[in-house]
Enzyme design. Structure first.
Site, PDB file in Angstrom:
ATOM      1  N   LYS A  73       4.947   4.503   1.767  1.00 21.48           N
ATOM      2  CA  LYS A  73       5.935   3.530   1.313  1.00 21.48           C
ATOM      3  C   LYS A  73       7.336   4.007   1.709  1.00 21.48           C
ATOM      4  O   LYS A  73       7.675   5.182   1.499  1.00 21.48           O
ATOM      5  CB  LYS A  73       5.840   3.355  -0.213  1.00 21.48           C
ATOM      6  CG  LYS A  73       4.520   2.724  -0.664  1.00 21.48           C
ATOM      7  CD  LYS A  73       4.425   1.258  -0.250  1.00 21.48           C
ATOM      8  CE  LYS A  73       3.137   0.615  -0.744  1.00 21.48           C
ATOM      9  NZ  LYS A  73       3.030  -0.799  -0.336  1.00 21.48           N
ATOM     10  N   LYS A 119      -3.944 -10.698   4.565  1.00 24.63           N
ATOM     11  CA  LYS A 119      -4.666 -10.582   3.297  1.00 24.63           C
ATOM     12  C   LYS A 119      -5.126 -11.990   2.948  1.00 24.63           C
ATOM     13  O   LYS A 119      -4.282 -12.864   2.702  1.00 24.63           O
ATOM     14  CB  LYS A 119      -3.747 -10.055   2.196  1.00 24.63           C
ATOM     15  CG  LYS A 119      -3.235  -8.635   2.443  1.00 24.63           C
ATOM     16  CD  LYS A 119      -2.157  -8.257   1.436  1.00 24.63           C
ATOM     17  CE  LYS A 119      -1.691  -6.821   1.664  1.00 24.63           C
ATOM     18  NZ  LYS A 119      -0.479  -6.502   0.862  1.00 24.63           N
TER      19      LYS A 119
HETATM   20 MG    MG Z   1       2.510  -4.417   2.742  1.00 24.26          MG
END
Ligand code: MG
Length: 396
Positions: free
Chosen positions: A186, A288
């Site tokens: 991240k 997704k």
């Molecule tokens: Mg992402």
């Protein structure tokens, strides 16, 4: 999709949807900005058709509206009040076109819509006696219906924030030893360059990527300098650096970077993918199915990206083994050429709700279940019952 694609695969009538919210214990407590969570709240659906055929599906919405405006509670309302009744009290549906029915007069709520749409695909795969991955490959225009699903999928890992850089490096080295083909970390403004440099020292030239989850702004000169510094560190992608609605700004950024920009939050459907290609806002998409309203839209995005010669991969939403089954089946399409985030069940759950649990081999590959119709894993209904905190039955 044109109607001709669907010749030979029958429509089906849903006569009951059972909604359950479960609390699935995490293998380790998860620390976020809003506190410590030791279980994932998940909505599971059990769809039944008029012939008594059953299929399980999952809604990827999270507790809080951080990744998307949807939450477990908004999805519960949308599925129970608006969406499931339309299937149970409506006409027969087809897996390739049911996304249009679920979208009629319903703006947004894509995760809620996807949970039902994907369940219809699983029902259809059981009815026609084919594995879900094969049904998906047959509907992909990129494969022209003739390409078999891939037998296994390369897997990457996402590493969360750690207390120290040294701790993060240890996790990365362990992940590579376990076989993971790509490490993703991240990226937080102000910290990411130091972190990625340390990571490069620790793992050499192993594929490495960052995900910024919309946290950078082109209006901040420091952010821009940081993104340009990241661009010189040999990343396979910089995922979603700017806001979800910032396709034009992403295009301006991509023009300044050599590293591919990968879009996640921005790509809510195939139209957004078209816009990304037209504007050149990025060169990769994290697909997704839950984010885009289901498998039909996910396949359309895959096909559009494949025809542009650009890679896609499948990200995770902390799914149970049920949601993971749909991701694995989708990622078996040929255009998923970057590693997908399909970590084994044991990384997240002390005990998954499916058997067999999902595993990864030493070469970092997840096997696509192609031996039987449906999603390829069995749901442990007794265990699901023991985790259920509320349920709702729509239909008979
Ligand atoms: Mg992402």
């Amino acid at each position: 999709m044109n109607a001709g694609t669907h010749a030979g695969s029958p429509s089906l009538q849903v006569d009951r949807v059972v909604m359950r919210e479960i609390r699935l214990p995490l293998v380790a407590p998860f620390r976020s900005a809003t506190g410590v969570v030791d279980a994932r709240r998940v909505i599971l659906l059990e769809l039944r058709d008029a012939d008594g055929c059953l299929a399980w599906s999952e809604c990827v919405a999270e507790s809080l509206p951080a990744y998307s405006p949807e939450t477990v509670d908004t999805a519960w309302l949308a599925i129970g009040e608006w969406l499931a009744p339309r299937l149970v009290h409506g006409a027969a549906v087809h897996h390739g076109t049911v996304h249009a029915l679920l979208g009629e007069g319903v703006r947004g709520h894509r995760m809620a819509r996807a949970s039902l749409e994907m369940g219809i695909w699983a029902l259809a795969s059981r009815r026609v006696g084919t594995p879900l991955a094969a049904l998906i490959a047959g509907e992909s225009h990129a494969s022209r219906g003739h390409v078999a699903p891939r037998a296994s999928i390369e897997t990457g890992i996402v590493l969360g924030m750690q207390d120290s850089l040294a701790g993060l490096m240890d996790l990365a080295r362990t992940a590579i030893a376990d076989g993971y083909r790509r490490i993703k970390v991240k990226a937080t403004p102000g910290q990411s360059v130091e972190m990625v440099r340390a990571m490069r020292d620790a793992i050499g030239d192993h594929p490495l990527a960052v995900d910024a989850n919309c946290s950078y702004s082109l209006d901040d000169a420091g952010h821009v300098r940081e993104l340009e510094a990241l661009d010189r560190l040999g990343l396979t992608m910089i995922e979603q650096p700017l806001g979800a609605e910032d396709l034009v700004r992403h295009a301006a950024l991509q023009r300044r970077l050599v590293t591919p920009v990968c879009l996640d939050e921005s790509i809510v459907g195939v139209a957004a993918a078209e816009d990304m290609l037209t504007l050149q806002s990025g060169r990769m998409v994290n697909i997704k199915p839950g984010r885009v309203g289901g498998l039909a839209e996910a396949i359309a995005i895959h096909d559009r990206m494949a025809s542009a010669g650009l890679p896609v991969w499948c990200g995770g939403m902390l799914e149970t083994g049920i949601g993971r089954a749909y991701n694995v089946a989708l990622a078996a399409l040929p255009g998923f050429t970057e590693p997908s985030d399909l970590s084994p069940s044991a990384r997240y759950w002390s005990r998954d709700v499916v058997t067999p649990e999902w595993t990864m081999d030493r070469a970092g590959r997840v096997t696509v279940p192609l031996g039987s119709p449906g999603i390829g894993v069995e749901v442990d209904a007794g265990y699901v019952d023991s985790l259920t905190v509320r349920s709702l039955v729509i239909g008979g």
